[in-house]
Design a protein around this motif. Structure first.
Motif, PDB file in Angstrom:
ATOM      1  N   GLY A   1       0.828  -1.289  -0.042  1.00  0.00           N
ATOM      2  CA  GLY A   1       0.041   0.049  -0.012  1.00  0.00           C
ATOM      3  C   GLY A   1       0.899   1.198   0.102  1.00  0.00           C
ATOM      4  N   LEU A   2       2.239   1.229   0.127  1.00  0.00           N
ATOM      5  CA  LEU A   2       2.812   2.174   0.078  1.00  0.00           C
ATOM      6  C   LEU A   2       3.433   2.917  -1.147  1.00  0.00           C
ATOM      7  CD1 LEU A   2       5.268   1.267   3.297  1.00  0.00           C
ATOM      8  CD2 LEU A   2       3.393   2.873   3.186  1.00  0.00           C
ATOM      9  N   ASP A   3       3.967   4.086  -1.419  1.00  0.00           N
ATOM     10  CA  ASP A   3       4.620   4.246  -2.657  1.00  0.00           C
ATOM     11  C   ASP A   3       5.884   3.347  -2.964  1.00  0.00           C
ATOM     12  OD1 ASP A   3       2.907   6.235  -2.761  1.00  0.00           O
ATOM     13  OD2 ASP A   3       4.197   7.972  -2.048  1.00  0.00           O
ATOM     14  N   ASP A   4       5.916   3.427  -4.544  1.00  0.00           N
ATOM     15  CA  ASP A   4       7.176   2.543  -4.836  1.00  0.00           C
ATOM     16  C   ASP A   4       8.631   3.000  -4.158  1.00  0.00           C
ATOM     17  OD1 ASP A   4       5.795   0.791  -6.330  1.00  0.00           O
ATOM     18  OD2 ASP A   4       5.485   2.298  -8.197  1.00  0.00           O
ATOM     19  N   GLY A   5       8.563   4.115  -3.904  1.00  0.00           N
ATOM     20  CA  GLY A   5       9.902   4.889  -3.642  1.00  0.00           C
ATOM     21  C   GLY A   5      10.152   4.449  -2.017  1.00  0.00           C
ATOM     22  N   VAL A   6       9.463   3.665  -1.397  1.00  0.00           N
ATOM     23  CA  VAL A   6       9.892   3.172  -0.217  1.00  0.00           C
ATOM     24  C   VAL A   6       9.794   1.619  -0.059  1.00  0.00           C
ATOM     25  CG1 VAL A   6       9.454   5.225   1.247  1.00  0.00           C
ATOM     26  CG2 VAL A   6       7.474   3.595   0.772  1.00  0.00           C
ATOM     27  N   GLN A   7       9.942   1.085  -1.176  1.00  0.00           N
ATOM     28  CA  GLN A   7      10.055  -0.434  -1.368  1.00  0.00           C
ATOM     29  C   GLN A   7      10.873  -0.821  -2.528  1.00  0.00           C
ATOM     30  OE1 GLN A   7       6.278  -2.626  -3.122  1.00  0.00           O
ATOM     31  NE2 GLN A   7       5.390  -0.475  -3.000  1.00  0.00           N
ATOM     32  N   GLY A   8      11.097  -2.267  -2.474  1.00  0.00           N
ATOM     33  CA  GLY A   8      11.803  -2.648  -3.870  1.00  0.00           C
ATOM     34  C   GLY A   8      13.304  -2.731  -3.451  1.00  0.00           C
ATOM     35  N   PHE A   9      14.247  -3.043  -4.444  1.00  0.00           N
ATOM     36  CA  PHE A   9      15.397  -3.050  -4.315  1.00  0.00           C
ATOM     37  C   PHE A   9      16.160  -2.160  -3.519  1.00  0.00           C
ATOM     38  CE2 PHE A   9      16.121  -6.051  -8.278  1.00  0.00           C
ATOM     39  CZ  PHE A   9      17.084  -7.108  -7.386  1.00  0.00           C
ATOM     40  N   HIS A  10      15.862  -0.934  -3.750  1.00  0.00           N
ATOM     41  CA  HIS A  10      16.888   0.064  -3.079  1.00  0.00           C
ATOM     42  C   HIS A  10      16.510   0.390  -1.655  1.00  0.00           C
ATOM     43  CE1 HIS A  10      19.154   0.611  -6.810  1.00  0.00           C
ATOM     44  NE2 HIS A  10      17.890   0.871  -7.609  1.00  0.00           N
ATOM     45  N   THR A  11      15.376   0.101  -1.441  1.00  0.00           N
ATOM     46  CA  THR A  11      14.855   0.246   0.119  1.00  0.00           C
ATOM     47  C   THR A  11      15.620  -0.843   0.952  1.00  0.00           C
ATOM     48  OG1 THR A  11      12.510   1.089  -0.259  1.00  0.00           O
ATOM     49  CG2 THR A  11      12.808  -0.211   1.815  1.00  0.00           C
ATOM     50  N   MET A  12      15.393  -2.095   0.371  1.00  0.00           N
ATOM     51  CA  MET A  12      16.308  -3.030   0.927  1.00  0.00           C
ATOM     52  C   MET A  12      17.729  -3.007   0.954  1.00  0.00           C
ATOM     53  SD  MET A  12      14.174  -6.482  -0.167  1.00  0.00           S
ATOM     54  CE  MET A  12      14.225  -6.424  -2.018  1.00  0.00           C
ATOM     55  N   GLU A  13      18.463  -2.428  -0.221  1.00  0.00           N
ATOM     56  CA  GLU A  13      19.610  -1.984  -0.060  1.00  0.00           C
ATOM     57  C   GLU A  13      20.056  -1.129   0.991  1.00  0.00           C
ATOM     58  OE1 GLU A  13      22.889   0.172  -3.118  1.00  0.00           O
ATOM     59  OE2 GLU A  13      20.795   0.370  -3.426  1.00  0.00           O
ATOM     60  N   PHE A  14      19.221   0.056   1.091  1.00  0.00           N
ATOM     61  CA  PHE A  14      19.563   0.920   2.193  1.00  0.00           C
ATOM     62  C   PHE A  14      19.593   0.286   3.644  1.00  0.00           C
ATOM     63  CE2 PHE A  14      18.167   4.087   5.163  1.00  0.00           C
ATOM     64  CZ  PHE A  14      19.104   5.240   5.045  1.00  0.00           C
ATOM     65  N   LEU A  15      18.588  -0.671   3.755  1.00  0.00           N
ATOM     66  CA  LEU A  15      18.618  -1.238   5.150  1.00  0.00           C
ATOM     67  C   LEU A  15      19.545  -2.274   5.318  1.00  0.00           C
ATOM     68  CD1 LEU A  15      14.668  -2.074   4.882  1.00  0.00           C
ATOM     69  CD2 LEU A  15      15.815  -0.517   6.475  1.00  0.00           C
ATOM     70  N   LEU A  16      20.073  -2.918   4.250  1.00  0.00           N
ATOM     71  CA  LEU A  16      21.211  -3.901   4.303  1.00  0.00           C
ATOM     72  C   LEU A  16      22.612  -3.416   4.395  1.00  0.00           C
ATOM     73  CD1 LEU A  16      19.718  -6.566   1.986  1.00  0.00           C
ATOM     74  CD2 LEU A  16      20.113  -7.068   4.489  1.00  0.00           C
ATOM     75  N   PHE A  17      23.007  -2.337   3.661  1.00  0.00           N
ATOM     76  CA  PHE A  17      24.165  -1.720   3.598  1.00  0.00           C
ATOM     77  C   PHE A  17      24.287  -0.530   4.038  1.00  0.00           C
ATOM     78  CE2 PHE A  17      23.323  -4.670   0.138  1.00  0.00           C
ATOM     79  CZ  PHE A  17      24.699  -5.635   0.127  1.00  0.00           C
ATOM     80  N   GLY A  18      23.474   0.295   4.730  1.00  0.00           N
ATOM     81  CA  GLY A  18      23.792   1.462   5.235  1.00  0.00           C
ATOM     82  C   GLY A  18      23.688   2.844   4.221  1.00  0.00           C
TER      83      GLY A  18
END
Length: 383
Positions: free
Chosen positions: A148-165
């Motif tokens: 239900g959220l915007d695409d800008g807070v999900q997907g590859f780059h959200t997970m990337e930010f969470l995993l790598f800083g």
């Protein structure tokens, strides 16, 4: 000697005039033009299309889906085992999935576009402001929440930010820096991510739109439908896909953050900057071009790719494009230099910028060949 030559010349001229006079005695006053060699060429693209469709596109999406499932499992394991080893495994799972997505951008048409899967999986830039607000809230993170959220807070780059800083100083996030909220968000994102990769794979193999359409692969394999009138339409789709990603990498992903000088280079525009995976992304994009061109994804046989068709019309051009693809991959990988410099640092480094420009130039040459030589060649194909 000169007198003899003059006599011979006079005889030749006289003979020529007689011959010309003879041809002009026709009542119509016209001459029959010499036959013109045909510029058309023939090639049966059935096997080429079948190979690229099943062994490159469909296989690639099926592997992506498998990698997405592995990423989801790794995220769950990270919650159960909050240690550096589990974080490293989750980071590796993200990178593994990234390979097959980036290579697949060489054929970003069909369901990946019509079902909006591309923005669901790979929207960039990431909206870090909204993401941090969500992480600070008391929202319960589930797959339904993320969808239900915007695409800008999900997907590859959200997970990337969470995993790598944030990727500014390094790409080696410590487990001590990762909160439970971040892991819970990661798990929900990974679940949704796997849902979309499964949808993409199914759209190509089962139905392109629920039960309303056949599998999308069938449109390519049996042209003469409302999407592809003939094999030519399928091949044009494939060629345009290659042109699109070569243009995006050279003139977008690399050139936009690179900019015109070191001082105005913009690291905020560097995709996959948190993981320092940018150069791998770019290289994989062009390896995807190579897959379609050679028809060799996940196999080592002689199954045909686009090169086989181009070779039938112009063997020299076919060889040139293959060489240019390899050269572009090499030039991108060379940007890192001996110190394995990430792209976000390379665009601010004098020596590295020379290598970046070389990669842009190499991609430009490849794009020019595809647009100005391959596309016109297709018009000579006698389908």
């Amino acid at each position: 000697m000169k007198t003899v030559l003059n006599s011979i010349t006079a005889i030749i001229l006289a003979s020529t005039l007689v011959a010309c006079g003879s041809s002009s005695s026709d009542d119509s006053g016209s001459t029959t033009p010499p036959p013109v060699a045909s510029t058309k060429f023939t090639y049966d693209a059935t096997d080429l299309i079948a190979n690229v469709t099943t062994d490159v596109i469909v296989d690639g999406y099926e592997i992506l889906d498998t990698k997405a499932d592995a990423l989801y499992v790794a995220a769950q394991n990270l919650l159960n085992n909050q240690n550096q080893e589990s974080l490293a495994k989750a980071q590796d799972a993200w990178k593994d999935a990234r390979i097959f997505w980036e290579q697949g951008e060489s054929h970003i048409f069909g369901p990946v576009d019509s079902l909006s899967i591309d923005p669901h999986l790979d929207t960039w830039p990431l909206n870090t402001t909204d993401l941090n607000t969500l992480l600070a809230s008391d929202t319960v993170f589930t797959a339904d929440t993320i969808k239900g959220l915007d695409d800008g807070v999900q997907g590859f780059h959200t997970m990337e930010f969470l995993l790598f800083g944030d990727g500014v100083a390094d790409n080696e996030k410590a487990i001590a820096e990762m909160t439970v909220r971040e892991i819970e968000y990661l798990i929900a994102c990974a679940e949704v991510f796997a849902f979309y990769t499964d949808s993409l794979s199914s759209a190509w193999t089962v139905s392109a739109d629920g039960d309303k359409e056949p599998a999308y692969k069938d449109y390519l394999l049996t042209p003469g439908n409302d999407k592809y009138a003939s094999n030519l339409g399928v091949v044009e789709e494939l060629v345009n896909g290659l042109i699109g990603i070569v243009d995006e990498v050279g003139n977008g992903k690399i050139a936009e953050p690179f900019n015109t000088t070191k001082d105005n280079a913009d690291t905020s525009k560097v995709e996959s900057q948190y993981s320092w995976n940018s150069l791998t992304d770019f290289s994989d994009n062009i390896k995807g071009v190579q897959n379609v061109y050679l028809g060799t994804f996940a196999n080592e046989n002689d199954s045909p790719g686009l090169k086989a068709l181009i070779e039938a019309g112009d063997a020299t051009l076919a060889a040139k494009v293959e060489t240019q693809i390899s050269a572009a991959i090499t030039a991108i990988e060379a940007i890192a230099g001996e110190n394995n410099m990430p792209f976000r640092q390379a665009i601010k480094d004098d020596d590295a910028r020379v290598r970046v420009q070389a990669a842009i130039d190499s991609l430009g040459e490849l794009q020019k060949s595809l647009e100005e030589e391959v596309v016109p060649l297709l018009k000579k194909w006698d389908v």
